[in-house]
Design a protein around this motif. Sequence first.
Motif, mmCIF file in Angstrom:
data_model
loop_
_atom_site.group_PDB
_atom_site.id
_atom_site.type_symbol
_atom_site.label_atom_id
_atom_site.label_comp_id
_atom_site.label_asym_id
_atom_site.label_seq_id
_atom_site.Cartn_x
_atom_site.Cartn_y
_atom_site.Cartn_z
ATOM 1 N N ILE A 9 0.833 -1.207 0.000
ATOM 2 C CA ILE A 9 0.000 0.000 0.000
ATOM 3 C C ILE A 9 0.867 1.255 0.000
ATOM 4 N N LEU A 54 -2.637 4.942 -8.530
ATOM 5 C CA LEU A 54 -3.985 4.399 -8.465
ATOM 6 C C LEU A 54 -4.789 4.833 -9.678
ATOM 7 N N LEU A 61 -8.893 1.116 -1.429
ATOM 8 C CA LEU A 61 -7.546 1.378 -0.925
ATOM 9 C C LEU A 61 -7.613 2.048 0.441
ATOM 10 N N CYS A 64 -8.644 -0.417 3.159
ATOM 11 C CA CYS A 64 -7.539 -1.291 3.575
ATOM 12 C C CYS A 64 -6.555 -0.536 4.460
ATOM 13 N N LYS A 65 -6.280 0.736 4.131
ATOM 14 C CA LYS A 65 -5.415 1.564 4.978
ATOM 15 C C LYS A 65 -6.024 1.706 6.364
ATOM 16 N N ILE A 72 -2.346 -4.790 -0.645
ATOM 17 C CA ILE A 72 -3.691 -4.792 -1.220
ATOM 18 C C ILE A 72 -3.637 -5.558 -2.534
ATOM 19 N N ALA A 74 -4.314 -5.968 -6.294
ATOM 20 C CA ALA A 74 -4.474 -5.017 -7.388
ATOM 21 C C ALA A 74 -4.125 -5.683 -8.707
#
Length: 173
Positions: A9, A54, A61, A64-65, A72, A74
């Motif tokens: 991330i 991104l 995102l 998840c942070k 993550i 992706a």
Amino acid sequence: MPKPESFPIENIYVPVKRKKAIKPEVVEEIAGSILEIGQQAPILVRPDEGRFVLVEGLHRLEACKALGETTIIAILVSAEPAQKRTPLFESPEAEAERDKMARLKKLRLEKEAADRSTADLRGVMETEAQLLRTGSAKGVRHNAKTSPSRTSGSAPKTLSEWITRQKRDGGRY
């Protein structure tokens, strides 16, 4: 189609303009979903000078942070600039299809307008017919003395006959 991968991330850059679109309530809802069933849809990132930018999935995102995740899921997409990409409608077949669809849309709109016009005309004609049946149309008088059923015999042939009949029936002349 590229396969989803795990990305750190901290290496994903979010453009400033995209950060302004964050909705905390959406992030909270997605975070709850990720806690329950995990991340189902990967985000999209593109490579850019040792980091990833991104492309899609801002709220995922951020969720998840917020959950304290360090990675993550992706999908890495092409970094080809949008100007260089060939649009889908450049092929002659696609252009012909677009023209065909435009013509069909125009014909459909014309048909709908004609149908509305015909329906309006029918409504006017029905209203006029109903008014004529009930005798409510302008110019129709309900004078029993001048009604054809009240006059005796046939229509007068001369003006003097008409005056005589009017006097006899009590009409005005």
